[in-house]
Design a protein around this motif. Structure first.
Motif, PDB file in Angstrom:
ATOM      1  N   VAL A  98      35.176  35.586  30.521  1.00  0.00           N
ATOM      2  CA  VAL A  98      36.110  36.684  30.976  1.00  0.00           C
ATOM      3  C   VAL A  98      37.025  36.222  31.972  1.00  0.00           C
ATOM      4  CG1 VAL A  98      34.716  38.531  29.830  1.00  0.00           C
ATOM      5  CG2 VAL A  98      34.252  37.674  32.338  1.00  0.00           C
ATOM      6  N   PHE A  99      36.523  35.235  32.850  1.00  0.00           N
ATOM      7  CA  PHE A  99      37.028  34.656  34.033  1.00  0.00           C
ATOM      8  C   PHE A  99      38.158  33.585  33.550  1.00  0.00           C
ATOM      9  CE2 PHE A  99      32.598  35.385  35.946  1.00  0.00           C
ATOM     10  CZ  PHE A  99      32.983  36.178  36.752  1.00  0.00           C
ATOM     11  N   PHE A 100      38.078  33.199  32.522  1.00  0.00           N
ATOM     12  CA  PHE A 100      39.146  32.151  31.953  1.00  0.00           C
ATOM     13  C   PHE A 100      40.165  32.793  31.110  1.00  0.00           C
ATOM     14  CE2 PHE A 100      35.212  29.982  33.730  1.00  0.00           C
ATOM     15  CZ  PHE A 100      36.060  29.100  34.335  1.00  0.00           C
ATOM     16  N   THR A 101      40.527  33.988  30.555  1.00  0.00           N
ATOM     17  CA  THR A 101      41.315  34.421  29.869  1.00  0.00           C
ATOM     18  C   THR A 101      42.714  34.337  30.592  1.00  0.00           C
ATOM     19  OG1 THR A 101      40.852  36.515  30.518  1.00  0.00           O
ATOM     20  CG2 THR A 101      39.845  35.842  28.454  1.00  0.00           C
ATOM     21  N   VAL A 102      42.738  34.398  31.934  1.00  0.00           N
ATOM     22  CA  VAL A 102      43.881  34.210  32.696  1.00  0.00           C
ATOM     23  C   VAL A 102      44.688  32.750  32.325  1.00  0.00           C
ATOM     24  CG1 VAL A 102      43.052  33.199  34.566  1.00  0.00           C
ATOM     25  CG2 VAL A 102      45.033  34.766  34.798  1.00  0.00           C
ATOM     26  N   ASP A 128      44.894  13.240  35.413  1.00  0.00           N
ATOM     27  CA  ASP A 128      45.537  14.415  35.831  1.00  0.00           C
ATOM     28  C   ASP A 128      44.958  15.764  35.057  1.00  0.00           C
ATOM     29  OD1 ASP A 128      47.016  13.131  37.876  1.00  0.00           O
ATOM     30  OD2 ASP A 128      48.780  12.551  36.503  1.00  0.00           O
ATOM     31  N   ILE A 129      45.161  16.756  35.641  1.00  0.00           N
ATOM     32  CA  ILE A 129      44.543  18.009  34.988  1.00  0.00           C
ATOM     33  C   ILE A 129      45.577  19.195  35.417  1.00  0.00           C
ATOM     34  CG2 ILE A 129      42.935  19.838  34.395  1.00  0.00           C
ATOM     35  CD1 ILE A 129      40.787  17.347  35.031  1.00  0.00           C
ATOM     36  N   THR A 130      46.440  19.841  34.506  1.00  0.00           N
ATOM     37  CA  THR A 130      47.207  20.872  34.791  1.00  0.00           C
ATOM     38  C   THR A 130      46.761  22.146  34.170  1.00  0.00           C
ATOM     39  OG1 THR A 130      48.992  19.449  35.291  1.00  0.00           O
ATOM     40  CG2 THR A 130      49.569  21.602  35.119  1.00  0.00           C
ATOM     41  N   ILE A 131      46.530  23.086  34.959  1.00  0.00           N
ATOM     42  CA  ILE A 131      46.313  24.434  34.279  1.00  0.00           C
ATOM     43  C   ILE A 131      47.436  25.269  34.737  1.00  0.00           C
ATOM     44  CG2 ILE A 131      44.546  26.284  34.268  1.00  0.00           C
ATOM     45  CD1 ILE A 131      42.692  24.253  35.567  1.00  0.00           C
ATOM     46  N   GLN A 132      47.872  26.055  33.618  1.00  0.00           N
ATOM     47  CA  GLN A 132      48.974  27.159  33.737  1.00  0.00           C
ATOM     48  C   GLN A 132      48.291  28.624  33.492  1.00  0.00           C
ATOM     49  OE1 GLN A 132      52.242  26.517  34.615  1.00  0.00           O
ATOM     50  NE2 GLN A 132      52.466  28.600  34.771  1.00  0.00           N
ATOM     51  N   LEU A 133      48.568  29.470  34.576  1.00  0.00           N
ATOM     52  CA  LEU A 133      47.994  30.897  34.110  1.00  0.00           C
ATOM     53  C   LEU A 133      49.007  31.853  33.871  1.00  0.00           C
ATOM     54  CD1 LEU A 133      45.929  31.007  37.760  1.00  0.00           C
ATOM     55  CD2 LEU A 133      45.320  29.850  35.425  1.00  0.00           C
ATOM     56  N   THR A 134      48.637  32.696  33.411  1.00  0.00           N
ATOM     57  CA  THR A 134      49.632  33.846  33.064  1.00  0.00           C
ATOM     58  C   THR A 134      50.347  34.636  34.045  1.00  0.00           C
ATOM     59  OG1 THR A 134      47.961  35.370  32.463  1.00  0.00           O
ATOM     60  CG2 THR A 134      48.953  34.083  30.672  1.00  0.00           C
ATOM     61  N   SER A 135      49.437  34.572  35.208  1.00  0.00           N
ATOM     62  CA  SER A 135      49.815  35.429  36.500  1.00  0.00           C
ATOM     63  C   SER A 135      48.925  34.833  37.563  1.00  0.00           C
ATOM     64  CB  SER A 135      49.561  36.910  36.295  1.00  0.00           C
ATOM     65  OG  SER A 135      48.195  37.042  36.056  1.00  0.00           O
ATOM     66  N   PRO A 136      49.207  35.072  38.803  1.00  0.00           N
ATOM     67  CA  PRO A 136      48.359  34.570  39.983  1.00  0.00           C
ATOM     68  C   PRO A 136      46.997  35.388  39.816  1.00  0.00           C
ATOM     69  CG  PRO A 136      50.784  35.639  40.793  1.00  0.00           C
ATOM     70  CD  PRO A 136      50.556  35.919  39.187  1.00  0.00           C
ATOM     71  N   ALA A 437      42.867  48.150  34.671  1.00  0.00           N
ATOM     72  CA  ALA A 437      44.548  47.767  35.003  1.00  0.00           C
ATOM     73  C   ALA A 437      44.629  47.526  36.704  1.00  0.00           C
ATOM     74  CB  ALA A 437      45.508  48.950  34.520  1.00  0.00           C
ATOM     75  N   LYS A 438      43.971  48.695  37.276  1.00  0.00           N
ATOM     76  CA  LYS A 438      43.814  48.394  38.639  1.00  0.00           C
ATOM     77  C   LYS A 438      43.088  47.191  39.115  1.00  0.00           C
ATOM     78  CE  LYS A 438      44.447  49.681  43.134  1.00  0.00           C
ATOM     79  NZ  LYS A 438      45.953  49.735  43.504  1.00  0.00           N
ATOM     80  N   MET A 439      42.057  46.809  38.400  1.00  0.00           N
ATOM     81  CA  MET A 439      41.497  45.662  38.631  1.00  0.00           C
ATOM     82  C   MET A 439      42.079  44.427  38.561  1.00  0.00           C
ATOM     83  SD  MET A 439      37.712  44.582  36.536  1.00  0.00           S
ATOM     84  CE  MET A 439      37.198  46.268  36.297  1.00  0.00           C
ATOM     85  N   ASP A 440      43.040  44.525  37.326  1.00  0.00           N
ATOM     86  CA  ASP A 440      43.928  43.275  37.042  1.00  0.00           C
ATOM     87  C   ASP A 440      45.207  43.135  38.089  1.00  0.00           C
ATOM     88  OD1 ASP A 440      42.523  42.720  34.716  1.00  0.00           O
ATOM     89  OD2 ASP A 440      43.879  43.879  33.566  1.00  0.00           O
ATOM     90  N   GLU A 441      45.560  44.399  38.482  1.00  0.00           N
ATOM     91  CA  GLU A 441      46.646  44.438  39.602  1.00  0.00           C
ATOM     92  C   GLU A 441      45.891  43.644  40.895  1.00  0.00           C
ATOM     93  OE1 GLU A 441      48.138  47.368  42.727  1.00  0.00           O
ATOM     94  OE2 GLU A 441      47.756  48.180  40.867  1.00  0.00           O
ATOM     95  N   LEU A 442      44.823  44.026  41.293  1.00  0.00           N
ATOM     96  CA  LEU A 442      44.241  43.428  42.455  1.00  0.00           C
ATOM     97  C   LEU A 442      43.934  42.110  42.355  1.00  0.00           C
ATOM     98  CD1 LEU A 442      41.577  46.430  43.380  1.00  0.00           C
ATOM     99  CD2 LEU A 442      43.450  45.666  44.639  1.00  0.00           C
ATOM    100  N   LEU A 443      43.928  41.435  41.222  1.00  0.00           N
ATOM    101  CA  LEU A 443      43.375  40.019  41.061  1.00  0.00           C
ATOM    102  C   LEU A 443      44.544  39.304  41.208  1.00  0.00           C
ATOM    103  CD1 LEU A 443      41.106  38.129  40.233  1.00  0.00           C
ATOM    104  CD2 LEU A 443      41.987  38.213  37.870  1.00  0.00           C
ATOM    105  N   THR A 444      45.842  39.709  41.278  1.00  0.00           N
ATOM    106  CA  THR A 444      47.037  39.018  41.581  1.00  0.00           C
ATOM    107  C   THR A 444      47.323  38.984  42.965  1.00  0.00           C
ATOM    108  OG1 THR A 444      48.338  40.954  41.505  1.00  0.00           O
ATOM    109  CG2 THR A 444      47.968  39.935  39.552  1.00  0.00           C
ATOM    110  N   LYS A 445      46.384  39.509  43.922  1.00  0.00           N
ATOM    111  CA  LYS A 445      46.777  39.640  45.361  1.00  0.00           C
ATOM    112  C   LYS A 445      45.496  38.559  45.866  1.00  0.00           C
ATOM    113  CE  LYS A 445      48.156  44.291  45.074  1.00  0.00           C
ATOM    114  NZ  LYS A 445      47.995  45.614  45.608  1.00  0.00           N
ATOM    115  N   GLN A 446      45.538  38.204  47.209  1.00  0.00           N
ATOM    116  CA  GLN A 446      44.547  37.636  47.776  1.00  0.00           C
ATOM    117  C   GLN A 446      43.598  38.539  48.411  1.00  0.00           C
ATOM    118  OE1 GLN A 446      44.115  34.308  47.658  1.00  0.00           O
ATOM    119  NE2 GLN A 446      45.670  34.120  46.030  1.00  0.00           N
TER     120      GLN A 446
END
Length: 506
Positions: A98-102, A128-136, A437-446
């Motif tokens: 669940v932590f890596f679906t991003v 070299d390792i590059t990881i691309q996320l769907t959102s911050p 949805a609120k949880m997902d929104e908060l995850l994009t913030k620091q």
């Protein structure tokens, strides 16, 4: 240990017992500092040369694997082994997935629409390792430092549990034998020098040559074995009826430890009678935390919320003052559930069995026809985390922090997407779209952004207004060692409990 690790597999283990063992066997690209207290929650480089380079938009992470490192069996550690580890999370239905679906393309890979995870690119020649996320993602460095993300050799089975033949190790210890659920043996990793030579200074070395771990369900016998120096360490605190004796007589090798956790009863919100919020609220009104505290020997801080003290976003509140059996019975009368036959789950560790018995009796007082089901602790979490297990109505649960961020107490436990076929941790099967949805929104913030901690506190309260759990306490932990151990060197880690690299003989 009172219960054996759930899995001896870095991508699957998700219990305190498992992590306590595996932290010093499987080393991720990043890790947590080997230190007591808050210092131990700092993310530091491990198999990677440095902390990741993160793009300005927070969606691209670049790391570089240290060169010339080897696993315990002599196999080279390669950058692509990281990709393989993340693939295993999805193919083996790990609760950690669940932590890596991003990661971009992770969902397509999980659903079989792709042969690899397109958001991860590696180069075995350069490291070299590059990881691309769907959102911050405000927690991604933290999750990269968990064993879920530890590289493993591609000889490790992709889609099944490797407990009986654990992957080769990258940490200071390796696992040389497993007889689950009775015993396992750790020994020094002969190739750990290649990791240290590569500059992984933050990964601690072992101070002992060998550790034998055995399961013993009798906590009192464990205490006696430590007192008489037949065993060197017990993973769980002494039972309540032995605690005063240990404190009084063995204070030179016993201490209390800080721990960030929440104990609660889960309630299946998707089926009667707990699909009615009034029934769930009734349970919260009825629980007596002090009665439960006696089982813990006074080591329990009472609570009625999800986030524990010490976690960012924690703000103490009480929605269901009590214990108030009359209020609870009134709510159940209003709900008038047609189905009053329920199964109460707990495991066979002595304290947890007593907690289950208390809860069973309480539900009986509230008018339910409750049946107590006690199963072995080493299979408990996998059993109640399996959607196909019948009669998963309600029961014992706890959660110890994976990393110091409030998302860890919400995403794996309460997000709708964390209702997994196997190895899930959303035991209440909570699925409240607006809160997910609120949880997902908060995850994009620091977490350090203005107002974010207050938003997590509000999320805590919103879930408890729906009474998705019945929380009752936060446990204080302990360390108790034999006379031959160096008590001053040994310490309790806030994330992984006892740090086995700190074990040392006098």
């Amino acid at each position: 240990m009172t219960s054996f690790p759930d899995y001896v597999d870095p991508q699957l283990s998700y219990t305190v017992e498992g992590w306590e063992v595996l932290w010093n066997v499987y080393t991720p690209l990043l890790t947590y500092r080997h230190a007591a207290g808050k210092e131990g929650t700092e993310v530091v480089p491990a198999l990677a040369e440095d902390l990741p380079e993160i793009s300005d938009d927070g969606t691209t992470y670049k790391l570089k694997l240290r060169p010339n490192m080897k696993y315990s069996d002599g196999t080279p550690i390669k950058a692509s082994d990281f990709t393989y580890a993340i693939q295993r999370l999805f193919k083996a239905n790990s609760g950690g997935s669940v932590f890596f679906t991003v990661i971009e393309g992770a969902d397509d890979y999980a659903e079989g629409r792709a042969d690899t995870i397109r958001g991860i690119t590696t180069d075995d020649e350069t490291g070299d390792i590059t990881i691309q996320l769907t959102s911050p993602n405000g927690t991604f460095e933290n999750v990269l430092a968990l064993m879920f993300a530890a590289p493993v050799p591609p000889s490790t089975p992709l889609d099944k549990d490797a407990t009986n033949d654990p992957p080769a190790a990258s940490g200071p210890f390796m696992i040389t034998s497993v007889d689950a659920p009775r015993t396992l043996t750790l020994e020094r990793n002969p190739n750990f020098g290649t990791v240290k030579d590569a500059g992984a200074d933050e990964v601690a070395d072992a101070n002992v040559d060998r550790i034998v771990i055995t399961e013993n369900k009798n906590n009192s016998a464990q205490v006696t074995d430590i007192e008489q120096n037949r065993v060197d360490f017990m993973a769980d605190p002494p039972a309540s009826d032995r605690l005063q004796e240990v404190k009084t007589r063995y204070g030179d090798r016993f201490r209390f430890e800080e721990s960030i956790n929440t104990y609660y009863f889960f309630m299946n919100t998707q089926k009667p009678p707990f699909n009615d919020v009034r029934v769930r609220q009734a349970v919260n009104y009825a629980i007596d935390p002090e009665a439960l505290n006696r089982i813990f020997g006074g080591r329990l801080h009472p609570t009625q919320q999800i986030l524990p003290p010490g976690m960012p976003g924690y703000q103490e509140y009480t929605l269901y003052p009590g214990p108030d059996l009359e209020k609870a019975k009134q709510l159940i009368a209003e709900a008038n559930p047609a189905d009053r036959d329920i199964t109460v789950w707990t495991d066979d560790e002595p304290d947890r069995k007593r907690i289950g018995e208390y809860y069973h009796d309480l539900l009986t007082q509230l008018g339910f026809n409750a049946t107590l089901k006690v199963i072995a602790g080493d299979v408990y979490w996998a059993t109640i985390g399996n959607q196909s297990t019948p009669d998963l109505d309600t029961g014992f649960a706890d959660w110890f922090q994976d990393f110091p961020h409030p998302d860890d107490f919400f995403r794996p436990l309460l997000h709708g997407s964390s209702i997994l076929p196997t190895n899930g941790n959303n035991f209440s099967r909570a699925d409240i779209p607006e809160l997910s949805a609120k949880m997902d929104e908060l995850l994009t913030k620091q977490i350090t952004d203005e107002g974010v901690e207050d938003e997590y506190a509000a999320l805590d309260r919103a879930y408890m207004e729906q009474a998705v759990w019945a929380p009752y306490g936060n446990e204080q932990f302990t360390t108790f060692l034999s006379e031959r151990m160096d008590f001053d060197k040994s310490y309790h880690h806030l994330l992984f409990h006892q740090d086995f690299t700190s074990f040392a003989l006098k």
